[in-house]
Design a protein around this motif. Structure first.
Motif, PDB file in Angstrom:
ATOM      1  N   LYS A  76      13.676  31.097  -8.590  1.00  0.00           N
ATOM      2  CA  LYS A  76      12.468  30.301  -8.366  1.00  0.00           C
ATOM      3  C   LYS A  76      12.100  30.292  -6.888  1.00  0.00           C
ATOM      4  O   LYS A  76      12.914  29.887  -6.047  1.00  0.00           O
ATOM      5  CB  LYS A  76      12.687  28.863  -8.857  1.00  0.00           C
ATOM      6  CG  LYS A  76      11.440  27.997  -8.795  1.00  0.00           C
ATOM      7  CD  LYS A  76      11.728  26.612  -9.332  1.00  0.00           C
ATOM      8  CE  LYS A  76      10.475  25.731  -9.293  1.00  0.00           C
ATOM      9  NZ  LYS A  76      10.750  24.359  -9.780  1.00  0.00           N
ATOM     10  N   PRO A  77      10.875  30.724  -6.550  1.00  0.00           N
ATOM     11  CA  PRO A  77      10.471  30.687  -5.139  1.00  0.00           C
ATOM     12  C   PRO A  77      10.249  29.263  -4.659  1.00  0.00           C
ATOM     13  O   PRO A  77       9.882  28.381  -5.441  1.00  0.00           O
ATOM     14  CB  PRO A  77       9.160  31.483  -5.140  1.00  0.00           C
ATOM     15  CG  PRO A  77       8.628  31.348  -6.526  1.00  0.00           C
ATOM     16  CD  PRO A  77       9.822  31.274  -7.425  1.00  0.00           C
ATOM     17  N   GLY A  78      10.482  29.030  -3.393  1.00  0.00           N
ATOM     18  CA  GLY A  78      10.205  27.738  -2.801  1.00  0.00           C
ATOM     19  C   GLY A  78       8.713  27.569  -2.540  1.00  0.00           C
ATOM     20  O   GLY A  78       7.914  28.497  -2.731  1.00  0.00           O
ATOM     21  N   LEU A  79       8.333  26.387  -2.088  1.00  0.00           N
ATOM     22  CA  LEU A  79       6.919  26.108  -1.840  1.00  0.00           C
ATOM     23  C   LEU A  79       6.342  27.047  -0.788  1.00  0.00           C
ATOM     24  O   LEU A  79       5.226  27.538  -0.922  1.00  0.00           O
ATOM     25  CB  LEU A  79       6.738  24.659  -1.402  1.00  0.00           C
ATOM     26  CG  LEU A  79       5.308  24.240  -1.065  1.00  0.00           C
ATOM     27  CD1 LEU A  79       4.398  24.378  -2.280  1.00  0.00           C
ATOM     28  CD2 LEU A  79       5.264  22.804  -0.540  1.00  0.00           C
ATOM     29  N   LEU A  80       7.112  27.325   0.263  1.00  0.00           N
ATOM     30  CA  LEU A  80       6.602  28.190   1.331  1.00  0.00           C
ATOM     31  C   LEU A  80       6.282  29.577   0.796  1.00  0.00           C
ATOM     32  O   LEU A  80       5.206  30.129   1.071  1.00  0.00           O
ATOM     33  CB  LEU A  80       7.612  28.268   2.476  1.00  0.00           C
ATOM     34  CG  LEU A  80       7.226  29.177   3.649  1.00  0.00           C
ATOM     35  CD1 LEU A  80       5.894  28.744   4.250  1.00  0.00           C
ATOM     36  CD2 LEU A  80       8.324  29.189   4.709  1.00  0.00           C
ATOM     37  N   THR A  81       7.183  30.165   0.031  1.00  0.00           N
ATOM     38  CA  THR A  81       6.931  31.495  -0.516  1.00  0.00           C
ATOM     39  C   THR A  81       5.779  31.477  -1.510  1.00  0.00           C
ATOM     40  O   THR A  81       4.972  32.422  -1.548  1.00  0.00           O
ATOM     41  CB  THR A  81       8.209  32.059  -1.176  1.00  0.00           C
ATOM     42  OG1 THR A  81       9.139  32.411  -0.144  1.00  0.00           O
ATOM     43  CG2 THR A  81       7.915  33.302  -1.995  1.00  0.00           C
ATOM     44  N   LEU A  82       5.660  30.414  -2.309  1.00  0.00           N
ATOM     45  CA  LEU A  82       4.516  30.301  -3.225  1.00  0.00           C
ATOM     46  C   LEU A  82       3.201  30.342  -2.453  1.00  0.00           C
ATOM     47  O   LEU A  82       2.258  31.045  -2.830  1.00  0.00           O
ATOM     48  CB  LEU A  82       4.592  29.001  -4.032  1.00  0.00           C
ATOM     49  CG  LEU A  82       5.401  29.004  -5.316  1.00  0.00           C
ATOM     50  CD1 LEU A  82       5.396  27.611  -5.942  1.00  0.00           C
ATOM     51  CD2 LEU A  82       4.856  30.027  -6.304  1.00  0.00           C
ATOM     52  N   VAL A  83       3.151  29.579  -1.361  1.00  0.00           N
ATOM     53  CA  VAL A  83       1.948  29.554  -0.522  1.00  0.00           C
ATOM     54  C   VAL A  83       1.688  30.928   0.074  1.00  0.00           C
ATOM     55  O   VAL A  83       0.546  31.416   0.096  1.00  0.00           O
ATOM     56  CB  VAL A  83       2.089  28.480   0.574  1.00  0.00           C
ATOM     57  CG1 VAL A  83       1.013  28.649   1.646  1.00  0.00           C
ATOM     58  CG2 VAL A  83       2.005  27.087  -0.027  1.00  0.00           C
ATOM     59  N   CYS A  84       2.746  31.580   0.547  1.00  0.00           N
ATOM     60  CA  CYS A  84       2.597  32.919   1.148  1.00  0.00           C
ATOM     61  C   CYS A  84       2.101  33.932   0.121  1.00  0.00           C
ATOM     62  O   CYS A  84       1.206  34.743   0.407  1.00  0.00           O
ATOM     63  CB  CYS A  84       3.929  33.388   1.728  1.00  0.00           C
ATOM     64  SG  CYS A  84       4.555  32.387   3.106  1.00  0.00           S
ATOM     65  N   GLN A  85       2.665  33.897  -1.089  1.00  0.00           N
ATOM     66  CA  GLN A  85       2.250  34.822  -2.149  1.00  0.00           C
ATOM     67  C   GLN A  85       0.791  34.609  -2.518  1.00  0.00           C
ATOM     68  O   GLN A  85       0.019  35.563  -2.675  1.00  0.00           O
ATOM     69  CB  GLN A  85       3.137  34.633  -3.376  1.00  0.00           C
ATOM     70  CG  GLN A  85       4.559  35.108  -3.200  1.00  0.00           C
ATOM     71  CD  GLN A  85       5.444  34.751  -4.387  1.00  0.00           C
ATOM     72  OE1 GLN A  85       5.104  33.897  -5.205  1.00  0.00           O
ATOM     73  NE2 GLN A  85       6.592  35.405  -4.494  1.00  0.00           N
ATOM     74  N   ARG A  86       0.417  33.353  -2.686  1.00  0.00           N
ATOM     75  CA  ARG A  86      -0.964  33.047  -3.073  1.00  0.00           C
ATOM     76  C   ARG A  86      -1.946  33.446  -1.985  1.00  0.00           C
ATOM     77  O   ARG A  86      -3.026  33.971  -2.265  1.00  0.00           O
ATOM     78  CB  ARG A  86      -1.088  31.547  -3.381  1.00  0.00           C
ATOM     79  CG  ARG A  86      -0.373  31.110  -4.653  1.00  0.00           C
ATOM     80  CD  ARG A  86      -0.246  29.606  -4.719  1.00  0.00           C
ATOM     81  NE  ARG A  86       0.377  29.153  -5.950  1.00  0.00           N
ATOM     82  CZ  ARG A  86       0.816  27.908  -6.147  1.00  0.00           C
ATOM     83  NH1 ARG A  86       0.695  27.003  -5.174  1.00  0.00           N
ATOM     84  NH2 ARG A  86       1.364  27.572  -7.303  1.00  0.00           N
ATOM     85  N   SER A  87      -1.588  33.201  -0.729  1.00  0.00           N
ATOM     86  CA  SER A  87      -2.479  33.542   0.371  1.00  0.00           C
ATOM     87  C   SER A  87      -2.684  35.055   0.453  1.00  0.00           C
ATOM     88  O   SER A  87      -3.806  35.538   0.656  1.00  0.00           O
ATOM     89  CB  SER A  87      -1.909  33.011   1.688  1.00  0.00           C
ATOM     90  OG  SER A  87      -2.841  33.130   2.737  1.00  0.00           O
ATOM     91  N   LYS A  88      -1.614  35.810   0.273  1.00  0.00           N
ATOM     92  CA  LYS A  88      -1.719  37.267   0.290  1.00  0.00           C
ATOM     93  C   LYS A  88      -2.573  37.760  -0.876  1.00  0.00           C
ATOM     94  O   LYS A  88      -3.413  38.653  -0.719  1.00  0.00           O
ATOM     95  CB  LYS A  88      -0.330  37.902   0.230  1.00  0.00           C
ATOM     96  CG  LYS A  88      -0.331  39.427   0.322  1.00  0.00           C
ATOM     97  CD  LYS A  88       1.077  39.972   0.330  1.00  0.00           C
ATOM     98  CE  LYS A  88       1.085  41.494   0.517  1.00  0.00           C
ATOM     99  NZ  LYS A  88       0.314  42.211  -0.516  1.00  0.00           N
ATOM    100  N   ALA A  89      -2.378  37.153  -2.063  1.00  0.00           N
ATOM    101  CA  ALA A  89      -3.150  37.564  -3.249  1.00  0.00           C
ATOM    102  C   ALA A  89      -4.633  37.276  -3.067  1.00  0.00           C
ATOM    103  O   ALA A  89      -5.492  38.101  -3.423  1.00  0.00           O
ATOM    104  CB  ALA A  89      -2.621  36.850  -4.490  1.00  0.00           C
ATOM    105  N   VAL A  90      -4.973  36.116  -2.508  1.00  0.00           N
ATOM    106  CA  VAL A  90      -6.377  35.777  -2.257  1.00  0.00           C
ATOM    107  C   VAL A  90      -6.970  36.727  -1.226  1.00  0.00           C
ATOM    108  O   VAL A  90      -8.099  37.207  -1.370  1.00  0.00           O
ATOM    109  CB  VAL A  90      -6.508  34.309  -1.789  1.00  0.00           C
ATOM    110  CG1 VAL A  90      -7.923  34.028  -1.284  1.00  0.00           C
ATOM    111  CG2 VAL A  90      -6.162  33.356  -2.920  1.00  0.00           C
TER     112      VAL A  90
END
Length: 274
Positions: A104-118
């Motif tokens: 399970k990714p942490g909050l920071l990685t979730l934010v990083c993944q979403r930002s890159k995807a956007v």
């Protein structure tokens, strides 16, 4: 017997008042003009068909979960698989959740993944402070007083040829090895120099997971992509966004916001020549 009879009468009386009379009274009040739409769920209809609620967000993706380029995208949701009213809630991840668990990714990685995807979807800079170029949290475990060893804990060796940072405090940075425990190290997030264009509501979910709105900044970020996918002039799309932007309640409560469902319906209507 008198006590049992009194208790039975009290039960029947309260059942009629609280179980029947009160719900009917509330329902009748809710049907008054000006209240009925909210009481019935604020359902939005298109050509006589219910397509959603103006109070609950929804996904605009294909069967594989990929964003549909012709539609404005909603903010992320942690409610079930997205906007599930039976699983409403947040992820319960907080600011301290910066190290990924194995499954399970942490909050920071979730934010990083979403930002890159956007950023990839909308053709903008999706980089972000404390994020690597590959979209994971830029976090080091620093061991020893020297230090003697430094590990990029969110970058497993199987996924990356080399860590995002070559050296830290003169020590070579290693990638993480599966199954190895780095909890003895001091956790150090690396800010970096990134200054991306993706706003916060594009990468974080709301507390309920049901928010139907996005910020005007996130809507503006998507204008060119939506216009290109529909063969429209970006100014036409930008005008629609302005029409569906609500200001602060009472002029000072909350922030300006755009209802994504209503905006996408208006886009479909304009594209159809309506």
């Amino acid at each position: 017997m008198r006590m049992h009879w009194a208790a039975l009468r009290a039960l029947l009386t309260l059942t009629v008042i609280v179980g029947i009379g009160y719900p009917i009274a509330v329902w009748l009040i809710a049907q008054l003009p000006g209240l009925r739409d909210n009481a019935d769920g604020s359902i939005v209809h298109v050509d006589g068909k219910a397509v959603g609620s103006s109070l609950i967000g929804q996904l605009f993706t294909d069967a594989d979960g990929n964003p549909l380029p012709q539609y404005f995208q909603s903010r992320p949701s942690a409610a079930g698989n997205g906007y599930d009213t039976l699983s409403t809630g947040a992820s319960n991840l907080g600011p301290e959740s910066i190290v990924d668990a194995p499954d399970k990714p942490g909050l920071l990685t979730l934010v990083c993944q979403r930002s890159k995807a956007v950023g990839d979807l909308d053709g903008v800079d999706g980089s972000r402070p404390f994020c690597t170029r590959d979209g994971v949290g830029a976090v080091l475990a620093v061991m020893g007083p020297g230090p003697t060893r430094v590990v990029s804990v969110n970058e497993p060796c199987a996924d990356t040829p080399r860590p995002f940072l070559s050296t830290y405090a003169g020590v070579r940075v290693e990638c993480a090895h599966e199954g190895e425990d780095y909890s003895a190290g001091r956790i150090v997030p690396i800010r970096g120099t990134a200054h991306g264009e993706v706003p916060a509501d594009a990468v974080t979910a709301s507390g309920s997971g049901l928010d139907p709105h996005i910020s005007p900044a996130y809507a503006d970020l998507q204008v060119n992509r939506v216009a290109e996918a529909r063969g429209m002039n970006p100014e036409q799309v930008r005008h629609l966004v302005a029409q569906h932007t609500d200001g602060r309640d009472l002029g000072f409560i909350g922030e300006p916001r755009v209802n994504v469902l209503e905006l996408n319906i208006a886009l479909d209507h304009m594209s159809a020549g309506g």
